[in-house]
Design a protein around this motif. Structure first.
Motif, mmCIF file in Angstrom:
data_model
loop_
_atom_site.group_PDB
_atom_site.id
_atom_site.type_symbol
_atom_site.label_atom_id
_atom_site.label_comp_id
_atom_site.label_asym_id
_atom_site.label_seq_id
_atom_site.Cartn_x
_atom_site.Cartn_y
_atom_site.Cartn_z
ATOM 1 N N SER A 139 0.816 -1.218 0.000
ATOM 2 C CA SER A 139 0.000 0.000 0.000
ATOM 3 C C SER A 139 0.851 1.271 0.000
ATOM 4 N N ARG A 140 2.117 1.167 0.372
ATOM 5 C CA ARG A 140 3.018 2.315 0.420
ATOM 6 C C ARG A 140 4.031 2.323 -0.721
ATOM 7 N N TRP A 141 4.025 1.274 -1.557
ATOM 8 C CA TRP A 141 5.053 1.128 -2.590
ATOM 9 C C TRP A 141 5.136 2.349 -3.506
ATOM 10 N N LYS A 142 4.001 2.834 -3.987
ATOM 11 C CA LYS A 142 4.015 3.960 -4.931
ATOM 12 C C LYS A 142 4.655 5.187 -4.301
ATOM 13 N N GLU A 143 4.227 5.545 -3.117
ATOM 14 C CA GLU A 143 4.727 6.771 -2.476
ATOM 15 C C GLU A 143 6.132 6.625 -1.900
ATOM 16 N N ALA A 144 6.476 5.425 -1.439
ATOM 17 C CA ALA A 144 7.761 5.236 -0.757
ATOM 18 C C ALA A 144 8.882 4.770 -1.673
ATOM 19 N N VAL A 145 8.534 4.131 -2.795
ATOM 20 C CA VAL A 145 9.566 3.579 -3.672
ATOM 21 C C VAL A 145 9.388 4.048 -5.126
ATOM 22 N N TYR A 146 8.236 3.768 -5.703
ATOM 23 C CA TYR A 146 8.063 4.020 -7.137
ATOM 24 C C TYR A 146 8.311 5.479 -7.514
ATOM 25 N N VAL A 147 7.630 6.382 -6.840
ATOM 26 C CA VAL A 147 7.775 7.797 -7.217
ATOM 27 C C VAL A 147 9.177 8.327 -6.904
ATOM 28 N N PRO A 148 9.657 8.219 -5.656
ATOM 29 C CA PRO A 148 10.960 8.838 -5.377
ATOM 30 C C PRO A 148 12.167 8.115 -5.971
ATOM 31 N N ASP A 149 12.127 6.800 -6.071
ATOM 32 C CA ASP A 149 13.313 6.049 -6.508
ATOM 33 C C ASP A 149 13.302 5.647 -7.979
ATOM 34 N N ILE A 150 12.131 5.551 -8.577
ATOM 35 C CA ILE A 150 12.028 5.081 -9.961
ATOM 36 C C ILE A 150 11.586 6.225 -10.879
ATOM 37 N N LYS A 151 10.407 6.731 -10.654
ATOM 38 C CA LYS A 151 9.849 7.766 -11.537
ATOM 39 C C LYS A 151 10.662 9.059 -11.504
ATOM 40 N N ASP A 152 11.042 9.507 -10.312
ATOM 41 C CA ASP A 152 11.706 10.801 -10.176
ATOM 42 C C ASP A 152 13.229 10.748 -10.350
ATOM 43 N N ARG A 153 13.798 9.555 -10.584
ATOM 44 C CA ARG A 153 15.262 9.455 -10.705
ATOM 45 C C ARG A 153 15.682 8.636 -11.928
ATOM 46 N N PRO A 154 15.137 8.954 -13.090
ATOM 47 C CA PRO A 154 15.475 8.164 -14.276
ATOM 48 C C PRO A 154 16.957 8.256 -14.649
ATOM 49 N N ASP A 155 17.626 9.300 -14.195
ATOM 50 C CA ASP A 155 19.040 9.486 -14.525
ATOM 51 C C ASP A 155 19.950 8.456 -13.860
ATOM 52 N N ILE A 156 19.491 7.845 -12.768
ATOM 53 C CA ILE A 156 20.317 6.826 -12.098
ATOM 54 C C ILE A 156 19.723 5.428 -12.199
ATOM 55 N N LEU A 157 18.546 5.309 -12.778
ATOM 56 C CA LEU A 157 17.868 4.011 -12.884
ATOM 57 C C LEU A 157 18.523 3.187 -13.990
ATOM 58 N N LEU A 158 19.108 2.066 -13.619
ATOM 59 C CA LEU A 158 19.808 1.216 -14.589
ATOM 60 C C LEU A 158 18.921 0.139 -15.210
ATOM 61 N N LYS A 159 17.858 -0.232 -14.517
ATOM 62 C CA LYS A 159 16.910 -1.209 -15.058
ATOM 63 C C LYS A 159 15.515 -0.777 -14.674
ATOM 64 N N LYS A 160 14.691 -0.518 -15.656
ATOM 65 C CA LYS A 160 13.317 -0.093 -15.395
ATOM 66 C C LYS A 160 12.458 -1.298 -15.075
ATOM 67 N N PRO A 161 11.449 -1.115 -14.199
ATOM 68 C CA PRO A 161 10.537 -2.214 -13.925
ATOM 69 C C PRO A 161 9.613 -2.448 -15.114
ATOM 70 N N GLY A 162 9.000 -3.597 -15.135
ATOM 71 C CA GLY A 162 8.060 -3.919 -16.194
ATOM 72 C C GLY A 162 6.639 -3.497 -15.876
ATOM 73 N N TYR A 163 6.481 -2.639 -14.898
ATOM 74 C CA TYR A 163 5.161 -2.152 -14.513
ATOM 75 C C TYR A 163 5.218 -0.626 -14.420
ATOM 76 N N GLN A 164 4.040 -0.015 -14.438
ATOM 77 C CA GLN A 164 3.911 1.431 -14.226
ATOM 78 C C GLN A 164 2.829 1.655 -13.193
ATOM 79 N N MET A 165 2.943 2.743 -12.517
ATOM 80 C CA MET A 165 1.931 3.068 -11.498
ATOM 81 C C MET A 165 1.316 4.412 -11.818
#
Length: 75
Positions: A49-75
């Motif tokens: 229930s916290r994944w989007k706010e605690a991980v997806y947005v700050p670590d994946i969506k908002d940091r594409p410059d350091i993301l080396l492997k994108k997930p196969g899902y979107q939120m």
């Protein structure tokens, strides 16, 4: 001095977490050439229930410059 933080949903056993830490350490040593004593690994459990706010947005969506492997899902 690599420090790796693994964020995952709860439910993994201590044995699974330990095996993952061993595997990550082994690969860091092999690929980056660091000694195993220089590696630290943390495992952070994040409720689904916290994944989007605690991980997806700050670590994946908002940091594409350091993301080396994108997930196969979107939120």
């Amino acid at each position: 001095m690599p420090h790796v933080i693994v964020k995952a949903w709860p439910g993994k056993t201590e044995a699974q977490k330990h095996a993952l830490a061993v595997a990550i350490t082994r690969e860091i040593v092999s690929i980056l050439g660091n000694g195993p004593d220089s590696v630290s690994i943390a495992f952070e459990e994040v409720e689904p229930s916290r994944w989007k706010e605690a991980v997806y947005v700050p670590d994946i969506k908002d940091r594409p410059d350091i993301l080396l492997k994108k997930p196969g899902y979107q939120m």
